[in-house]
Structures are given as structure tokens and as C-alpha cells.
Design a protein around this motif. Structure first.
Motif, short mmCIF file in Angstrom:
data_model
loop_
_atom_site.label_atom_id
_atom_site.label_comp_id
_atom_site.label_asym_id
_atom_site.label_seq_id
_atom_site.Cartn_x
_atom_site.Cartn_y
_atom_site.Cartn_z
N THR A 262 -17.93 108.26 -3.39
CA THR A 262 -19.02 108.98 -2.73
C THR A 262 -20.40 108.45 -3.12
OG1 THR A 262 -19.02 110.64 -4.50
CG2 THR A 262 -17.67 111.10 -2.56
N THR A 263 -20.48 107.75 -4.24
CA THR A 263 -21.76 107.21 -4.72
C THR A 263 -21.76 105.70 -4.51
OG1 THR A 263 -21.94 108.96 -6.39
CG2 THR A 263 -23.30 106.99 -6.70
N PHE A 264 -22.73 105.21 -3.74
CA PHE A 264 -22.85 103.77 -3.46
C PHE A 264 -24.03 103.25 -4.29
CE2 PHE A 264 -21.17 105.87 0.34
CZ PHE A 264 -19.94 105.24 0.43
N ALA A 265 -23.69 102.65 -5.43
CA ALA A 265 -24.70 102.21 -6.39
C ALA A 265 -24.89 100.70 -6.29
CB ALA A 265 -24.28 102.59 -7.81
N PRO A 266 -26.09 100.23 -5.96
CA PRO A 266 -26.32 98.78 -5.92
C PRO A 266 -26.38 98.19 -7.32
CG PRO A 266 -28.36 99.97 -5.48
CD PRO A 266 -27.28 101.00 -5.56
N VAL A 267 -25.81 97.00 -7.46
CA VAL A 267 -25.87 96.28 -8.73
C VAL A 267 -27.27 95.68 -8.87
CG1 VAL A 267 -24.81 94.50 -10.15
CG2 VAL A 267 -23.41 95.80 -8.54
N PRO A 268 -27.97 95.89 -9.98
CA PRO A 268 -29.35 95.40 -10.11
C PRO A 268 -29.44 93.88 -10.01
CG PRO A 268 -28.85 97.01 -11.82
CD PRO A 268 -27.55 96.68 -11.15
N TYR A 269 -30.49 93.41 -9.34
CA TYR A 269 -30.75 91.97 -9.25
C TYR A 269 -32.14 91.68 -9.81
CZ TYR A 269 -33.87 92.51 -5.19
OH TYR A 269 -34.91 92.83 -4.37
N HIS A 270 -32.35 90.44 -10.23
CA HIS A 270 -33.59 90.04 -10.91
C HIS A 270 -34.02 88.68 -10.37
CE1 HIS A 270 -32.59 93.22 -13.89
NE2 HIS A 270 -31.36 92.76 -13.74
N THR A 271 -35.25 88.62 -9.92
CA THR A 271 -35.79 87.36 -9.40
C THR A 271 -36.43 86.51 -10.48
OG1 THR A 271 -37.84 88.50 -8.82
CG2 THR A 271 -36.15 88.34 -7.11
N ASP A 272 -36.78 87.11 -11.61
CA ASP A 272 -37.37 86.36 -12.71
C ASP A 272 -36.24 85.76 -13.55
OD1 ASP A 272 -38.84 85.27 -14.74
OD2 ASP A 272 -39.74 87.16 -15.43
N THR A 273 -36.06 84.45 -13.42
CA THR A 273 -34.98 83.77 -14.14
C THR A 273 -35.52 82.71 -15.08
OG1 THR A 273 -34.73 82.25 -12.27
CG2 THR A 273 -33.29 84.18 -12.31
N THR A 274 -36.68 82.95 -15.64
CA THR A 274 -37.20 82.02 -16.64
C THR A 274 -36.37 82.14 -17.92
OG1 THR A 274 -38.78 83.69 -17.39
CG2 THR A 274 -39.52 82.14 -15.69
N LEU A 275 -36.40 81.11 -18.73
CA LEU A 275 -35.60 81.10 -19.95
C LEU A 275 -36.02 82.22 -20.90
CD1 LEU A 275 -35.32 77.25 -20.64
CD2 LEU A 275 -33.70 78.77 -19.47
N SER A 276 -37.30 82.47 -20.98
CA SER A 276 -37.77 83.55 -21.87
C SER A 276 -37.27 84.91 -21.39
CB SER A 276 -39.30 83.53 -21.95
OG SER A 276 -39.86 83.70 -20.65
N HIS A 277 -37.25 85.11 -20.06
CA HIS A 277 -36.77 86.39 -19.53
C HIS A 277 -35.26 86.53 -19.73
CE1 HIS A 277 -37.35 90.01 -17.19
NE2 HIS A 277 -36.33 89.69 -16.40
N PHE A 278 -34.54 85.43 -19.66
CA PHE A 278 -33.11 85.46 -19.96
C PHE A 278 -32.88 85.93 -21.40
CE2 PHE A 278 -31.99 82.73 -16.25
CZ PHE A 278 -30.89 83.43 -15.82
N LEU A 279 -33.64 85.36 -22.34
CA LEU A 279 -33.41 85.66 -23.75
C LEU A 279 -33.84 87.08 -24.12
CD1 LEU A 279 -34.55 82.27 -25.33
CD2 LEU A 279 -32.21 83.10 -25.03
N THR A 280 -34.91 87.55 -23.54
CA THR A 280 -35.44 88.85 -23.94
C THR A 280 -34.91 90.02 -23.13
OG1 THR A 280 -37.35 88.54 -22.47
CG2 THR A 280 -37.57 87.79 -24.76
N THR A 281 -34.49 89.78 -21.88
CA THR A 281 -34.14 90.91 -21.00
C THR A 281 -32.73 90.79 -20.41
OG1 THR A 281 -36.48 91.15 -20.42
CG2 THR A 281 -34.86 92.23 -18.99
N LEU A 282 -32.46 89.70 -19.73
CA LEU A 282 -31.22 89.62 -18.93
C LEU A 282 -29.97 89.54 -19.80
CD1 LEU A 282 -32.36 87.25 -16.03
CD2 LEU A 282 -32.40 89.75 -16.17
N ILE A 283 -29.98 88.72 -20.83
CA ILE A 283 -28.78 88.61 -21.68
C ILE A 283 -28.52 89.91 -22.44
CG2 ILE A 283 -27.82 87.39 -23.66
CD1 ILE A 283 -29.07 84.84 -22.61
N PRO A 284 -29.53 90.54 -23.07
CA PRO A 284 -29.26 91.86 -23.69
C PRO A 284 -28.82 92.91 -22.68
CG PRO A 284 -31.29 90.93 -24.56
CD PRO A 284 -30.89 90.07 -23.40
#
Length: 387
Positions: A262-284
Motif C-alpha cells: 500500500t505504500t509506494f516509497a521511492p528510493v532516494p537518488y543523488h545527483t552530487d557524485t563528487t568524491l568528497s560527497h561519496f566519502l562524507t554522505t553517500l557511502i555512510p
């Protein structure tokens, strides 16, 4: 005494006044002209019989036998035709049952991102990570644990959310995973989804990508636009109360289970794919557990229920009390999409998969342990990606 008129006189006589001529001679002189077998069957001239002449016994037998043979042959032919038709029907049924579904292998399945540490023969660092990952990719994380599938809706004549209009189909074979159920999704919509591992308890269907929305084909659109369209349209869907309890009857007072998502939840997506953003946000974020709020009815035996009861009557219509629970969704990894790519069914190099936990066969584990690797679980590909 004359034997009759001559030829000249016969021509002059009118046909209307012609009299029949009677031949006084007998037929015995013609008996010698008949075959011997037929002489016994010739009746005297003065005997008249209205019944037809009976054929000889041997002729009767010869006339009956061909009819029997023809009947038996026609019966055999009809039986052979029936057998051939039955075999053709069985073969057609067999072919029909083995025909793949038109929804088989329609999901865009990512390839495993192969990473390695070291340098190649020329001395350049080759780690397997795309060189344009900071500018040409889009990240989807955390990808939940569940079963990859397609959500397909069709046109119905009833009210949306009341009449069954949605079918969940498996990724590989395209077979239905459950009975059609009502949803608020528009007709003629195809969504790339992940069915949550605990969907019976939380009723969550994770929406990964959109292929068709309300008859409009979005597969040819680029990745950022598809994900923006997905989030915008899902946020506009109306909400309905939970369906009836699907738990066993003896557990209705203590346990609530969803009969369908009954709940249609979108999987979050991220357009910022810089290496620093990977290390600080996306990987954690990929290593963390996601929490999604879900509304469930208050049960009669629930400890959170007050003294007023589970329902109240308003103009004869029972109103069910709802409460909000926070469903925890485990992460399975991270997806990397080529930003300028379209949606491509089947296994595609346009998307890469970085799992949180390693996948290895028994033979691969034996080779790793023989090479001196850790004896427990293999190293996480996400850890390799982080390094």
C-alpha cells in the motif's frame, strides 16, 4: 396375307393414325444369343412380375463387402483425424505453457562493478571505477533489501483504489507474485520496483525507476528526468486507509498483516557524485538503515489502545483508528546510473551495482582462503569502493 405395309406405304401413312405392329414370332430364336449364366435367369415372356429381379448370391456378396470395407476405412480415418487433432492440441498447449511472458526480463538490471587495486602494465592506476563518475553518473542509495519486480497497472471500470488494477511481476520470468490488488497508481503504468523483504508487515513497495506512466513512455528519457518524474508523480497520489487484516484469524486481535503493498516509497537518488560527497554522505548512507513511516490500524488487543475501543460509529459507518509505525529497511548496496542514458531492459552496462556485502561462490571462497585471505566473510565491495 401381308406382313404389314411396305416402306413406301409407311411413309404416306400419318403418324397419328399409325397402328402398333404385332410380331407373331416367338423369342426362342434369340435364346442362343444370351450367355449361358444368364439363360436360367430369363423369365418367360408371358410371366409379368413387378418386383425387381434379385441378383445372384455371389453378386450380392460382392456388392455388400465393399460397403463394409468403406465404412471401416472411414471409421479408421475419423479416428486418425481425432488422434491427430488431439496431438496437435496437446502440442499447442505445451507450446503455450512454455512461451515466456512479455514481462520477462524487462527490468534494467545493473552489472556488478568490478574493482581492483593496483597498477596496470603501463604504470597507471586501474581501480575499475569510471573515470567520469563525478560528472556523468547519478547515485541511488540506500537500495533496500528485497525482490526485484515490475508493478504493472491496467485500465479498470471501477474506482481507483477500490477495484484491483495492479499486478506485481517477477523480474526474470514475468510471472505474477501475488493476485491483482487495488492501488492509487494510474492505469497503464509500469514501474521498476523492489518488493520489501517484510512487505507483509509494513506494506512497502520501493519504487526504483519509472518505465511508463499513465500510458506515456518514459524509457527514452534521461536518468535525472525519470527520477524527478517518479518522485513528483508519487507525491501526488492520494492516500487510502489500510486494507482488511490478512493475518490468520486467531491472530487478528494482536497482529496486522498487509494483504498487498500500500505504500509506494521511492528510493532516494543523488545527483552530487563528487568524491568528497561519496566519502562524507553517500557511502555512510549506504551502510545505514532507512526508516519509513507507515500507517496501520489499531488492533483490539494492542497495548497502545485506550479504553474507548478500536472503532467508533458515525452515522452507521465504522471508522478505524490508525497509528503510525516506523518501518526499518535494511540496505543492500548502491546503484550508479549513467546520467545521460535511457532505460534499457535486461542486464545493462548503463548501471553499475556496488553491494554492501560480498557475493561469492563456494569455489571462490576456497581460492580466497588458499591465497591467505580472511577466513570469515569476504571483504565488502563497498569498502573496496571507498578505498
Amino acid at each position: 396375307m401381308t406382313l404389314g405395309p411396305s416402306d413406301d406405304e409407311a411413309d404416306d401413312v400419318d403418324d397419328t393414325h399409325a397402328e402398333p405392329r404385332i410380331i407373331d414370332e416367338g423369342l426362342s430364336q434369340f435364346a442362343s444369343m444370351l450367355p449361358p449364366s444368364a439363360t436360367s435367369t430369363v423369365a418367360p415372356a408371358h410371366v409379368t412380375d413387378s418386383s425387381p429381379a434379385q441378383p445372384p448370391p455371389n453378386e450380392a456378396e460382392q456388392t455388400v463387402l465393399p460397403d463394409v470395407n468403406m465404412q471401416s476405412q472411414s471409421t479408421k480415418r475419423s479416428k486418425n483425424k481425432r488422434k491427430s487433432k488431439a496431438r496437435a492440441g496437446e502440442s499447442a498447449k505445451g507450446k503455450k505453457s512454455t512461451m515466456p511472458s512479455k514481462w520477462a526480463d524487462k527490468c534494467m538490471y545493473a552489472e556488478l562493478l568490478e574493482m581492483k587495486e593496483g597498477f596496470d602494465a603501463s604504470g597507471d592506476l586501474r581501480d575499475g571505477i569510471p573515470h567520469d563518475i563525478e560528472t556523468g553518473f547519478l547515485a541511488v542509495t540506500p537500495v533496500p533489501v528485497g525482490k526485484r519486480c515490475l508493478a504493472v497497472t491496467h485500465q479498470t471500470s471501477g474506482i481507483a483504489g477500490v477495484v484491483p488494477n495492479t499486478t506485481i511481476r517477477s523480474r526474470m520470468l514475468g510471472k505474477p507474485l501475488m493476485k491483482p490488488f487495488p492501488s492509487t497508481l494510474p492505469p497503464q503504468t509500469v514501474l521498476d520496483c523492489i518488493l520489501d523483504e517484510h512487505w507483509r508487515d509494513n506494506g512497502i513497495l520501493h519504487i526504483l525507476d519509472v518505465v511508463t506512466w499513465k500510458g506515456q513512455d518514459l524509457a527514452d528519457c534521461e536518468t535525472p528526468f525519470r527520477f524527478w518524474w517518479r518522485d513528483t508523480r508519487l507525491s501526488e497520489l492520494p492516500s487510502f486507509p489500510p486494507p482488511p487484516n490478512a493475518a490468520p484469524p486467531d491472530q487478528h486481535s494482536t497482529t496486522y498483516q498487509f494483504p498487498h503493498p500500500t505504500t509506494f516509497a521511492p528510493v532516494p537518488y543523488h545527483t552530487d557524485t563528487t568524491l568528497s560527497h561519496f566519502l562524507t554522505t553517500l557511502i555512510p548512507l549506504t551502510r545505514s538503515t532507512r526508516t519509513i513511516p507507515v500507517s496501520v490500524p489499531v488492533l483490539a488487543g494492542s497495548s497502545s489502545l485506550g479504553e474507548e475501543g478500536t472503532t467508533m460509529d458515525l452515522d452507521g459507518m465504522p471508522i478505524v483508528q490508525l497509528r503510525t509505525i516506523h518501518a526499518e529497511v535494511r540496505s543492500d548496496g548502491m546503484l550508479l546510473y549513467v546520467a545521460q542514458a535511457t532505460y534499457e531492459p535486461g542486464t545493462s552496462p548503463l548501471s553499475s551495482w556496488v553491494p554492501l556485502h560480498a557475493y561469492e561462490t563456494h569455489e571462490e571462497r576456497i581460492r580466497r582462503e588458499a591465497a591467505g585471505g580472511p577466513g570469515g566473510v569476504a571483504e565488502s565491495p563497498l569498502d573496496v569502493f571507498e578505498r
